[in-house]
Scaffold this active site. Structure first.
Site, short mmCIF file in Angstrom:
data_model
loop_
_atom_site.label_atom_id
_atom_site.label_comp_id
_atom_site.label_asym_id
_atom_site.label_seq_id
_atom_site.Cartn_x
_atom_site.Cartn_y
_atom_site.Cartn_z
N LYS A 142 -5.33 9.91 2.87
CA LYS A 142 -6.08 9.06 3.78
C LYS A 142 -7.19 9.81 4.50
O LYS A 142 -6.99 10.96 4.91
CB LYS A 142 -5.10 8.45 4.80
CG LYS A 142 -5.70 7.47 5.75
CD LYS A 142 -6.46 6.33 5.09
CE LYS A 142 -5.69 5.69 4.00
NZ LYS A 142 -6.48 4.90 3.04
N ARG A 187 0.83 -1.19 0.00
CA ARG A 187 0.00 0.00 0.00
C ARG A 187 0.86 1.23 0.00
O ARG A 187 2.07 1.16 0.11
CB ARG A 187 -0.91 -0.01 1.23
CG ARG A 187 -0.13 -0.33 2.54
CD ARG A 187 -0.55 0.42 3.74
NE ARG A 187 -0.49 1.83 3.57
CZ ARG A 187 0.63 2.57 3.69
NH1 ARG A 187 1.79 1.97 3.92
NH2 ARG A 187 0.57 3.86 3.56
N GLY A 188 0.19 2.37 -0.22
CA GLY A 188 0.91 3.63 -0.38
C GLY A 188 1.05 3.89 -1.87
O GLY A 188 1.48 2.99 -2.60
N ALA A 189 0.67 5.06 -2.32
CA ALA A 189 0.60 5.31 -3.76
C ALA A 189 1.83 4.86 -4.54
O ALA A 189 1.71 4.05 -5.47
CB ALA A 189 0.30 6.80 -3.99
N ASP A 199 -2.34 10.86 -2.44
CA ASP A 199 -2.68 9.78 -3.37
C ASP A 199 -3.06 10.32 -4.75
O ASP A 199 -2.88 9.63 -5.76
CB ASP A 199 -3.81 8.93 -2.79
CG ASP A 199 -3.33 8.18 -1.56
OD1 ASP A 199 -3.39 8.76 -0.46
OD2 ASP A 199 -2.86 7.04 -1.71
C1 LIG Z 1 3.32 7.83 -0.07
S1 LIG Z 1 1.66 7.68 -0.48
C2 LIG Z 1 0.98 7.18 1.04
C3 LIG Z 1 -0.49 7.40 1.10
O1 LIG Z 1 -1.21 6.20 0.79
C4 LIG Z 1 -1.99 5.86 1.92
O2 LIG Z 1 -3.18 5.22 1.60
P1 LIG Z 1 -3.28 3.61 1.75
O3 LIG Z 1 -2.64 3.26 3.06
O4 LIG Z 1 -4.76 3.37 1.71
O5 LIG Z 1 -2.55 3.06 0.56
C5 LIG Z 1 -2.26 7.18 2.59
O6 LIG Z 1 -3.22 7.93 1.92
C6 LIG Z 1 -0.88 7.78 2.49
O7 LIG Z 1 -0.80 9.13 2.71
#
Ligand SMILES: CSC[C@H]1O[C@H](OP(=O)(O)O)[C@H](O)[C@@H]1O
Length: 362
Positions: free
Chosen positions: A257, A55-57, A246
């Site tokens: 988030k 996860r994480g963009a 994101d």
């Molecule tokens: C470096 S981008 C990280 C970004 O992604 C996260 O979402 P998720 O955990 O659902 O993939 C979150 O929005 C972070 O800020």
């Protein structure tokens, strides 16, 4: 390798030894277990992204790039049309796993561009070019995070209190992270920060991942519930808010988030600068404003059951579980990218940043 480098250089997504699968660190198991998964099928890759095992963009984009390469390498045809038909099918399937982070579709479109730009070449050569492109996407991400970390570090000073939301550290990228990158880079240079990490309901990326990365890296981190951010700011313990992103609209509205927009509103009220940190690949000029950003809705049991020994609400109680929200550009002091810090008016600032990007590829 010292403990700080073990964190900033964590291997969260990579190609397998035989270059036929994607290997990820299963982030749903952290902080209690370090479990690596090998993803070979389209379904494995889709599930890993959808379930936030990766996860994480940026990390999602890198996983999808390696994933579509691995699926292409498994093709059993030398006929370009058949190869491309299957490639498009796999690409559309992976792209449907999560809608908000632009990096997923950005990476997959870039990989498709390699196929179309080389369609006269043998399929075997196209597959080799896809592997090279996926590796370059990851290498660019490493350079990007390092540059963002430098620009972000220029905004804070030794001893500052920093509030974060969700996780935008090395686990969400390839090295250092975006929102957390400046803190790790500063730590490498002997600086100390007091970080307040929002636990970030409902999936607790802040508790499970951000506080894990910062504690393992030897940084001073205090985990707080999301509803404590206001008091922490009121106490004067926060000099800046750093968050990831994101998808960023052309006017600077930023999707991140769920709960991020609330942090931004609190920061504005308490006169604390609120910064969004992310790569230029996250800026989507096809989205005029945040209204154009699709927000992922997720299963209600992430709210009612996921982290509890028993349900914390009646089965018949309905829930609303948006995974992201959009922070209005008027609340953002700066958007920190790998080519510099963008400030309002963001449309104009983005044009300048994209010019720099064209002239000075990292
Ligand atoms: C470096 S981008 C990280 C970004 O992604 C996260 O979402 P998720 O955990 O659902 O993939 C979150 O929005 C972070 O800020």
């Amino acid at each position: 390798m010292d403990e700080l480098t073990k964190v900033t250089h964590i291997d969260n997504v990579k190609l397998s030894e035989d270059k036929r699968s994607v290997v990820i660190l299963d982030q749903t198991q952290l902080p209690n277990r370090t479990v690596y998964l090998t993803l070979g099928s389209a379904e494995d890759i889709y599930d890993a992204i959808f379930e936030l095992k990766v996860r994480g963009a940026p990390a999602i984009g890198i996983c999808a790039a390696y994933g579509i390469y691995c699926l292409a390498a498994a093709a059993k045809t030398d006929d370009f049309e058949k190869f491309y038909m299957q490639f498009k099918k796999d690409k559309e399937y992976l792209d449907s796993s999560r809608p908000t982070a632009v990096n997923l579709s950005w990476a997959l479109n870039r990989m498709e561009g390699v196929v179309l730009a080389n369609k006269e070449k043998p399929v075997s050569e196209i597959i080799s070019l896809l592997k090279t492109e996926a590796c370059e996407i990851q290498a660019e991400d490493i350079r990007m995070c390092r540059a963002i970390s430098e620009y972000g570090l220029s905004l804070i000073k030794d001893g500052d209190g920093i509030l974060t939301h969700c996780n935008a550290g090395p686990l969400a990228t390839s090295r250092y992270g975006t929102a957390l990158g400046p803190l790790f880079l500063g730590k490498e240079r002997g600086m100390e920060f007091k970080v307040f990490a929002d636990e970030t309901r409902p999936l607790l990326q802040g508790a499970r991942l951000t506080s894990y990365e910062l504690a393992k890296g030897g940084l001073d981190v205090t985990l707080i519930c999301d509803n404590m951010a206001s008091l922490v700011m009121k106490n004067g313990w926060v000099q800046a808010c750093f968050v990831g992103c994101d998808r960023i609209a052309a006017n600077g509205d930023a999707a991140n988030k769920i709960g991020t927009s609330g942090v931004a509103i609190l920061a504005k009220y308490y006169g604390i600068p609120f910064y969004v940190l992310g790569p230029t690949s996250t800026i989507d000029m096809d989205c005029a404003t945040g209204e154009d950003i699709r927000i992922e809705l997720r299963d209600e049991n992430e709210i009612k059951e996921k982290f509890y020994s028993e349900p914390m609400a009646l089965k018949e109680v309905k829930c609303y579980n948006p995974a992201f929200d959009v922070t209005d550009h008027s609340l953002i002091a700066g958007i920190v990218t790998e080519y510099g810090i963008c400030r309002a008016p963001f449309n104009e600032s983005f044009q300048e940043i994209f010019r720099k990007k064209r002239e000075n590829r990292l």
